[in-house]
Design an enzyme around this catalytic site. Structure first.
Site, PDB file in Angstrom:
ATOM      1  N   THR A  34      77.204 128.524 116.717  1.00  0.00           N
ATOM      2  CA  THR A  34      76.239 128.185 117.758  1.00  0.00           C
ATOM      3  C   THR A  34      74.971 129.006 117.601  1.00  0.00           C
ATOM      4  O   THR A  34      75.026 130.208 117.363  1.00  0.00           O
ATOM      5  CB  THR A  34      76.863 128.424 119.143  1.00  0.00           C
ATOM      6  OG1 THR A  34      77.974 127.552 119.307  1.00  0.00           O
ATOM      7  CG2 THR A  34      75.866 128.164 120.249  1.00  0.00           C
ATOM      8  N   TYR A 181      87.913 125.157 124.559  1.00  0.00           N
ATOM      9  CA  TYR A 181      87.015 124.148 125.104  1.00  0.00           C
ATOM     10  C   TYR A 181      87.837 122.907 125.493  1.00  0.00           C
ATOM     11  O   TYR A 181      89.063 122.933 125.455  1.00  0.00           O
ATOM     12  CB  TYR A 181      85.901 123.836 124.110  1.00  0.00           C
ATOM     13  CG  TYR A 181      85.039 125.050 123.826  1.00  0.00           C
ATOM     14  CD1 TYR A 181      84.314 125.660 124.846  1.00  0.00           C
ATOM     15  CD2 TYR A 181      85.000 125.628 122.555  1.00  0.00           C
ATOM     16  CE1 TYR A 181      83.548 126.791 124.606  1.00  0.00           C
ATOM     17  CE2 TYR A 181      84.237 126.764 122.307  1.00  0.00           C
ATOM     18  CZ  TYR A 181      83.520 127.348 123.337  1.00  0.00           C
ATOM     19  OH  TYR A 181      82.777 128.475 123.099  1.00  0.00           O
TER      20      TYR A 181
END
Length: 374
Positions: A34, A181
């Site tokens: 990320t 997630y």
């Protein structure tokens, strides 16, 4: 573990890899990292150059940073790129072209953060979180438990994103099914206390992931590669064990193979650590053993045995730490591909330097490289 650094060519790691329609010049993969550089979810202008440079540096396959699917509660921040909307998809197409022009292959990582989201920090502040249940660590999320309609909507969002990736010219897709997630929240008993067909048993907890894979395969056809990333550890619990033993691992992953997963990406924090007692196989090794599918290993490849933050603070750059053991494990058939993350931040040309026998010294870490991390 003894780390041996040397500069000779590594034919095992440099050997080509082919599976289905995916053909790679070597066994190295750029791991998804990320960056938080997007602008309202659109990849920044420098994204194509960033990935293109790693492709030119010799990496066989690039997996992009997590890019969120088209569901209102999927994104944690407007600085995280999205994989829906014409503006974002046009930017991603430029990334594909840059990587292909450099001779590389690339797949997007498709992502939905689920309960790991603060609505006030997200692009959709008026939308609540969704998850298999309403529990995430010590935090309760009233009203978050997904209905059948919610599940169908997310499944459709993943499949639509995969179809967009195919249309943009990507070489496959990766589903983010790890790190706590949304997809992983279904897989993990600590965040899934459902009593319907999506909860209770290990097999039932994998049903949501199975339906995502099935629908993607339906949309993209048989020849478009699907990679599935999984992990034991979670962002809220590094010691989590979603799969306590090989039988649980097999029960969770066998339906995904039947649904259409081509390659599994087994995320660990240190690739050399055994996963279960009684064997020296790491997680990627066990996934390959239980599913029969090709696997990607990852976890501090090219770094000393140190924590991520410590490596950054103390100026540790890319090196050849651990590659001797990686070669041995790869040659033994434990896994098929090797993902590197931080090492390629410090040195985009690391794979080429290894091929040319110039990777026997460590590079200094450049603090400006932190611009590529979140």
């Amino acid at each position: 573990m003894t780390r041996i650094q040397h500069s000779r060519p590594r034919p095992t790691l440099m050997a080509p890899f082919a599976y289905g329609s995916l053909s790679l010049p070597n066994r190295f993969v750029m791991a998804p990292m990320t960056r938080n550089f997007a602008q309202n979810g659109v990849p920044s202008p420098g994204t194509a150059e960033y990935y293109g440079r790693r492709a030119a540096g010799g990496v066989g396959l690039i997996i992009t940073e997590g890019t969120v699917v088209g569901h209102p509660a999927s994104s944690p921040s407007p600085t995280v790129p999205r994989f829906h909307g014409g503006d974002a998809l046009r930017a991603w197409q430029m990334v594909v072209e840059a990587v292909h022009d450099a001779g590389g292959k690339i797949v997007p990582q498709l992502w939905h953060v689920g309960l790991d989201r603060k609505p006030n920090d997200s692009p959709q502040r008026d939308v609540g979180n969704v998850g298999p249940s309403d529990i995430f660590g010590e935090i309760k999320h009233p009203g978050a438990t997904m209905t059948r309609r919610d599940i169908d909507s997310v499944v459709d969002a993943f499949a639509a994103a995969a179809a967009h990736a195919q249309a943009c010219g990507f070489d496959g897709v990766e589903i983010h099914g790890g790190h706590g997630y949304l997809v992983d929240q279904f897989l993990w008993s600590a965040t899934n206390n459902r009593l319907d067909c999506y909860g209770g048993t290990t097999r039932n907890r994998s049903r949501f992931a199975e339906e995502i894979v099935q629908e993607i395969r339906h949309r993209v056809g048989l020849d478009f590669p699907i990679i599935f990333r999984l992990s034991q550890w979670k962002t809220i619990d590094f010691e989590a064990r979603a799969f306590p033993d090989p039988l649980a691992l097999e029960s969770a992953l066998a339906p995904l193979v039947d649904a259409g997963v081509d390659i599994f990406h087994a995320s660990t924090r240190r690739f050399w650590l055994p996963e279960f007692e009684g064997s020296d196989l790491n997680l990627a090794g066990w996934v390959k053993k239980t599913t029969g599918q090709p696997t990607i290993t990852v976890g501090s490849v090219g770094l000393e045995d140190s924590e991520f933050v410590s490596a950054l603070l103390h100026g540790q750059g890319a090196g050849t730490a651990g590659f001797e053991q990686l070669e041995q494990m790869l040659a033994r058939g434990d896994f098929d591909l090797v993902a590197m993350g931080r090492a390629l931040i410090s040195d985009p040309d690391l794979v080429n330097r290894m091929r040319e026998g110039r990777a026997d010294t460590r590079l200094p870490f450049d603090a400006s490289d932190l611009n590529h991390l979140n």
